[in-house]
Design an enzyme around this catalytic site. Structure first.
Site, PDB file in Angstrom:
ATOM      1  N   ASP A 104       0.773  -1.166   0.107  1.00 24.78           N
ATOM      2  CA  ASP A 104       0.304   0.169  -0.161  1.00 24.78           C
ATOM      3  C   ASP A 104       0.725   1.226   0.207  1.00 24.78           C
ATOM      4  O   ASP A 104       0.320   2.228   0.900  1.00 24.78           O
ATOM      5  CB  ASP A 104      -0.947   0.077   1.013  1.00 24.78           C
ATOM      6  CG  ASP A 104      -1.868  -1.567   1.452  1.00 24.78           C
ATOM      7  OD1 ASP A 104      -1.954  -1.553  -0.017  1.00 24.78           O
ATOM      8  OD2 ASP A 104      -2.104  -1.492   2.103  1.00 24.78           O
ATOM      9  N   LYS A 130       2.088   1.758  -4.841  1.00 26.78           N
ATOM     10  CA  LYS A 130       2.099   1.471  -5.911  1.00 26.78           C
ATOM     11  C   LYS A 130       1.245   2.119  -7.829  1.00 26.78           C
ATOM     12  O   LYS A 130       2.056   2.153  -8.625  1.00 26.78           O
ATOM     13  CB  LYS A 130       2.616   0.442  -6.351  1.00 26.78           C
ATOM     14  CG  LYS A 130       3.745   0.123  -5.173  1.00 26.78           C
ATOM     15  CD  LYS A 130       4.123  -1.762  -4.962  1.00 26.78           C
ATOM     16  CE  LYS A 130       2.605  -2.625  -4.451  1.00 26.78           C
ATOM     17  NZ  LYS A 130       2.563  -2.648  -3.195  1.00 26.78           N
ATOM     18  N   GLY A 146      -4.313  -4.437  -3.389  1.00 28.34           N
ATOM     19  CA  GLY A 146      -5.147  -3.360  -3.784  1.00 28.34           C
ATOM     20  C   GLY A 146      -4.928  -2.059  -4.570  1.00 28.34           C
ATOM     21  O   GLY A 146      -4.212  -1.292  -3.589  1.00 28.34           O
ATOM     22  N   HIS A 147      -5.020  -2.145  -5.912  1.00 26.95           N
ATOM     23  CA  HIS A 147      -3.820  -0.716  -6.299  1.00 26.95           C
ATOM     24  C   HIS A 147      -4.983   0.669  -6.629  1.00 26.95           C
ATOM     25  O   HIS A 147      -5.590   0.455  -7.331  1.00 26.95           O
ATOM     26  CB  HIS A 147      -3.256  -0.778  -6.720  1.00 26.95           C
ATOM     27  CG  HIS A 147      -1.738  -2.217  -6.567  1.00 26.95           C
ATOM     28  ND1 HIS A 147      -1.271  -2.006  -7.679  1.00 26.95           N
ATOM     29  CD2 HIS A 147      -1.838  -2.349  -5.895  1.00 26.95           C
ATOM     30  CE1 HIS A 147       0.057  -3.240  -6.982  1.00 26.95           C
ATOM     31  NE2 HIS A 147      -0.462  -3.564  -6.024  1.00 26.95           N
ATOM     32  N   GLN A 196       2.022  -5.676  -3.312  1.00 25.74           N
ATOM     33  CA  GLN A 196       2.534  -6.362  -1.582  1.00 25.74           C
ATOM     34  C   GLN A 196       2.846  -5.537  -1.619  1.00 25.74           C
ATOM     35  O   GLN A 196       3.789  -4.319  -2.316  1.00 25.74           O
ATOM     36  CB  GLN A 196       2.427  -7.589  -1.473  1.00 25.74           C
ATOM     37  CG  GLN A 196       1.703  -8.877  -1.607  1.00 25.74           C
ATOM     38  CD  GLN A 196       1.158  -9.631  -2.939  1.00 25.74           C
ATOM     39  OE1 GLN A 196       1.675  -9.533  -3.056  1.00 25.74           O
ATOM     40  NE2 GLN A 196      -0.473  -8.406  -3.096  1.00 25.74           N
TER      41      GLN A 196
HETATM   42  P1  GDP Z   1      -0.505   0.111  -3.528  1.00 27.95           P
HETATM   43  O1  GDP Z   1      -1.418  -0.987  -3.023  1.00 27.95           O
HETATM   44  O2  GDP Z   1       0.829   0.094  -3.166  1.00 27.95           O
HETATM   45  O3  GDP Z   1      -1.464   0.230  -4.768  1.00 27.95           O
HETATM   46  O4  GDP Z   1      -1.255   1.760  -2.360  1.00 27.95           O
HETATM   47  P2  GDP Z   1      -3.166   1.539  -2.590  1.00 27.95           P
HETATM   48  O5  GDP Z   1      -3.345   2.526  -3.290  1.00 27.95           O
HETATM   49  O6  GDP Z   1      -3.581   0.345  -1.220  1.00 27.95           O
HETATM   50  O7  GDP Z   1      -2.970   2.621  -0.916  1.00 27.95           O
HETATM   51  C1  GDP Z   1      -2.402   4.116  -1.053  1.00 27.95           C
HETATM   52  C2  GDP Z   1      -4.168   4.946  -0.937  1.00 27.95           C
HETATM   53  O8  GDP Z   1      -2.869   5.971  -0.527  1.00 27.95           O
HETATM   54  C3  GDP Z   1      -4.317   4.887  -2.286  1.00 27.95           C
HETATM   55  O9  GDP Z   1      -5.838   5.224  -1.618  1.00 27.95           O
HETATM   56  C4  GDP Z   1      -3.721   6.494  -2.417  1.00 27.95           C
HETATM   57  O10 GDP Z   1      -5.183   7.287  -3.656  1.00 27.95           O
HETATM   58  C5  GDP Z   1      -3.671   6.781  -1.426  1.00 27.95           C
HETATM   59  N1  GDP Z   1      -2.083   8.027  -2.618  1.00 27.95           N
HETATM   60  C6  GDP Z   1      -1.087   7.325  -2.644  1.00 27.95           C
HETATM   61  N2  GDP Z   1       0.464   9.019  -2.939  1.00 27.95           N
HETATM   62  C7  GDP Z   1      -0.383   9.377  -2.309  1.00 27.95           C
HETATM   63  C8  GDP Z   1       0.015  10.745  -1.732  1.00 27.95           C
HETATM   64  O11 GDP Z   1       1.021  10.683  -2.008  1.00 27.95           O
HETATM   65  N3  GDP Z   1      -0.485  11.104  -0.876  1.00 27.95           N
HETATM   66  C9  GDP Z   1      -1.595  11.226  -0.201  1.00 27.95           C
HETATM   67  N4  GDP Z   1      -2.344  11.677   0.660  1.00 27.95           N
HETATM   68  N5  GDP Z   1      -2.696   9.895  -0.506  1.00 27.95           N
HETATM   69  C10 GDP Z   1      -1.739   9.114  -1.886  1.00 27.95           C
HETATM   70  P1  IMO Z   2      -0.115  -4.223  -2.400  1.00 31.06           P
HETATM   71  O1  IMO Z   2      -0.470  -4.787  -3.909  1.00 31.06           O
HETATM   72  C1  IMO Z   2      -1.162  -4.750   2.044  1.00 31.06           C
HETATM   73  C2  IMO Z   2      -1.325  -8.284   3.707  1.00 31.06           C
HETATM   74  C3  IMO Z   2      -2.327  -8.737   4.780  1.00 31.06           C
HETATM   75  C4  IMO Z   2      -0.824 -10.414   4.760  1.00 31.06           C
HETATM   76  C5  IMO Z   2      -0.431 -10.618   4.759  1.00 31.06           C
HETATM   77  C6  IMO Z   2      -0.702 -12.202   4.324  1.00 31.06           C
HETATM   78  O2  IMO Z   2      -2.057  -3.522  -2.205  1.00 31.06           O
HETATM   79  O3  IMO Z   2      -0.046  -3.666  -1.595  1.00 31.06           O
HETATM   80  P2  IMO Z   2      -2.978 -12.962   1.882  1.00 31.06           P
HETATM   81  O4  IMO Z   2      -4.073 -12.597   1.473  1.00 31.06           O
HETATM   82  O5  IMO Z   2      -1.785 -12.652   1.113  1.00 31.06           O
HETATM   83  O6  IMO Z   2      -2.458 -14.292   1.984  1.00 31.06           O
HETATM   84  O7  IMO Z   2      -2.338 -12.019   3.377  1.00 31.06           O
HETATM   85  O8  IMO Z   2      -0.394  -9.795   3.751  1.00 31.06           O
HETATM   86  N1  IMO Z   2      -1.597  -8.548   2.330  1.00 31.06           N
HETATM   87  C7  IMO Z   2      -0.962  -6.757   1.697  1.00 31.06           C
HETATM   88  N2  IMO Z   2      -1.383  -6.241   2.995  1.00 31.06           N
HETATM   89  N3  IMO Z   2      -1.785  -4.748   0.870  1.00 31.06           N
HETATM   90  C8  IMO Z   2      -1.532  -5.341  -0.248  1.00 31.06           C
HETATM   91  O9  IMO Z   2      -1.308  -5.887  -1.335  1.00 31.06           O
HETATM   92  C9  IMO Z   2      -1.114  -6.763   0.625  1.00 31.06           C
HETATM   93  N4  IMO Z   2      -1.041  -7.692   0.341  1.00 31.06           N
HETATM   94  C10 IMO Z   2      -1.402  -9.137   0.777  1.00 31.06           C
HETATM   95  O10 IMO Z   2      -2.971  -7.951   4.408  1.00 31.06           O
HETATM   96  O11 IMO Z   2      -0.519  -9.166   6.435  1.00 31.06           O
HETATM   97 MG    MG Z   3      -2.890  -2.378  -1.731  1.00 35.68          MG
END
Ligand code: GDP
Ligand code: IMO
Ligand code: MG
Length: 433
Positions: A17, A20, A44-45, A234
């Site tokens: 998270d 990416k 979840g991207h 991840q």
């Molecule tokens: P990912 O899994 O690495 O793609 O990240 P996620 O989407 O799960 O979580 C990142 C969250 O932070 C999302 O809600 C993005 O919209 C948000 N986000 C990304 N870059 C920034 C930033 O520079 N500032 C803020 N405030 N939010 C951001």
């Molecule tokens: P993105 O790509 C954050 C965490 C889960 C749990 C552990 C194992 O959005 O960054 P799993 O379902 O893989 O067996 O869970 O890994 N986890 C993540 N945490 N971002 C993710 O993906 C994750 N994918 C798995 O919360 O702790």
């Molecule tokens: Mg994510």
């Protein structure tokens, strides 16, 4: 002789998270192909543009650029029902996945019974549970390694249903050995049978999309001078080998996994972009040395909307961890750093950074095996905040000095340049140095 192009990599350096998805979307215009190489719908991207938010799980984050090919590589595992829903949402939003989404025939399939087993195993672990997303990730990669799995290409083979039934029955037999009420269990609010029916219906994806031998496709395209970005899921600290085992996911999440997850040789890797937040978050169980349980932690969660993109769970929040970051940079061979979400700390008068670990009086600069031991404590250093709204900054010059000093401080501490600064969730809120 003309040299082939190389694959660039973008991946997360913390516990996932890091942002990416947002950065891949920003980078996509520079690439011909965006490829996922590991993980599955546990990811979840999030992408934001034109005032709209999109969350992707299995599909690469370049999908909204209609001229870019998005490839799901062999290292990815796929739940066809989740994929079907994701495709429907994309079509509603104007994407054309039939045209620009390709899928490796060698992707392993997450069966409904893998999801059931994930829940069974987590329940059996009780208080030691991993905090899995319950998407079936562990059981599916287990079957892949055990040479039992079914792959995307198998759907088109005459005996698919027979093979599916055999594997499902094996899983149900295993589940019966646990104290778990299978008939009462719901998968995404559906009974097992209803989920299975929808999953089966979604096998039509195999005929609707371009199923390919993706390793050949990737290497042919590199030869032809095409540019490719591999998108990690991840984060490095969730890697099955180098993360905080056993509180990890079941795949290698690091740059080396691009080689096995796409069929790219090590000498075909170009730049490696490492994305990290200005602080740290983690969902699920496991060690987190800089975790905060106070108001600062709650403020990071509130300001940063730190709730899981896949599960909605509140994310645990803590300060930036330099030893962990240094470790991740080393493991991945990061060439360029990308910092995200510093804007979340815009109203902090001060904040801390972990510079080292103290393990029973011994100071450590890297993340050791003993990360699981409660005696491992962060050594914290306090920094003055910038107390300025940075979300409208368009260039480095717009940023307050306290923040650019902080950027320089991190670069020096981890010996790697920060080349992109994200100052908000929107595509436009990105400074490329
Ligand atoms: P990912 O899994 O690495 O793609 O990240 P996620 O989407 O799960 O979580 C990142 C969250 O932070 C999302 O809600 C993005 O919209 C948000 N986000 C990304 N870059 C920034 C930033 O520079 N500032 C803020 N405030 N939010 C951001
Ligand atoms: P993105 O790509 C954050 C965490 C889960 C749990 C552990 C194992 O959005 O960054 P799993 O379902 O893989 O067996 O869970 O890994 N986890 C993540 N945490 N971002 C993710 O993906 C994750 N994918 C798995 O919360 O702790
Ligand atoms: Mg994510």
């Amino acid at each position: 002789m003309k040299k082939d192009n190389k694959v660039d990599i973008l991946l997360g350096l913390q516990w996932g998270d890091e942002g990416k998805g947002k950065i891949v979307d920003v980078f996509t215009p520079k690439y011909d192909i965006i490829a996922r190489f590991q993980g599955g719908p546990n990811a979840g991207h999030t992408l934001e543009f034109n005032g709209q938010k999109h969350v992707l799980h299995t599909i690469p984050s370049g999908i909204f650029h209609n001229d870019t090919i998005n490839l799901i590589g062999n290292g990815v595992i796929m739940d066809l029902k989740i994929m079907q829903e994701e495709l429907e949402k994309l079509r509603e939003k104007g994407a054309t996945p039939e045209k620009n989404l390709y899928i490796s025939k060698k992707c392993h399939l997450i069966l409904p019974s893998h999801r059931l087993l994930d829940a069974v195993y987590e329940a059996a672990k009780g208080k030691d549970k991993i905090g899995s997303t319950l998407k079936g990730i562990g059981p599916t990669y287990t079957d892949k390694t055990a040479r039992l799995g079914l792959r995307m290409g198998d759907v088109l083979m005459g005996n698919f249903e027979e093979r599916y039934n055999k594997l499902r029955d094996r899983h149900l037999e295993i589940a019966k050995g646990f104290d778990f009420d299978i008939s009462a269990h719901k998968i995404d609010n559906l009974s097992f049978d209803d989920y299975e029916a929808k999953w089966m219906d979604a096998t039509k994806i195999a005929t609707e999309f371009n199923l390919i031998d993706s390793e050949q496709f990737i290497n042919d395209n590199l030869k032809a001078g095409k540019t490719i970005l591999a998108e990690g899921a991840q984060g490095t600290l969730l890697d099955v080998d180098f993360g905080s085992y056993p509180f990890v996911t079941s795949s290698n999440t690091i740059s080396a996994a691009v080689c096995t997850g796409l069929g790219v040789a090590p000498n075909k890797v170009g730049k490696t972009y490492g994305v990290f937040k200005a602080y740290c978050t983690r969902v699920g169980s496991g060690p987190f040395p800089t975790e905060l349980f106070d108001n600062d932690g709650q403020r990071l969660r509130d300001n940063g909307h730190e709730y899981g993109s896949t599960t909605g769970r509140p994310r645990r929040c803590g300060w930036l961890d330099i030893p962990a970051l240094r470790y991740s940079i080393m493991i991945n061979g990061v060439t360029d750093l990308i910092i995200t979400k510093a804007d979340v700390m815009d109203d902090f008068d001060s904040f801390d950074v972990c510079t080292q670990y103290d393990y029973n009086g011994k100071k450590l600069d890297y993340m050791p095996y003993e990360i699981l031991d409660d005696n491992l404590k962060p050594v914290l250093e306090s920094h003055k905040g910038w107390n300025t709204d940075i979300t409208k900054s368009g260039t480095m010059e717009d940023l307050p000095a306290q923040f650019t000093d902080y950027i320089k401080y991190i670069e020096d501490a981890v010996e790697c340049p920060i080349t992109v600064v994200s100052v908000g969730p929107d595509r436009e809120q990105t400074i490329q140095r």
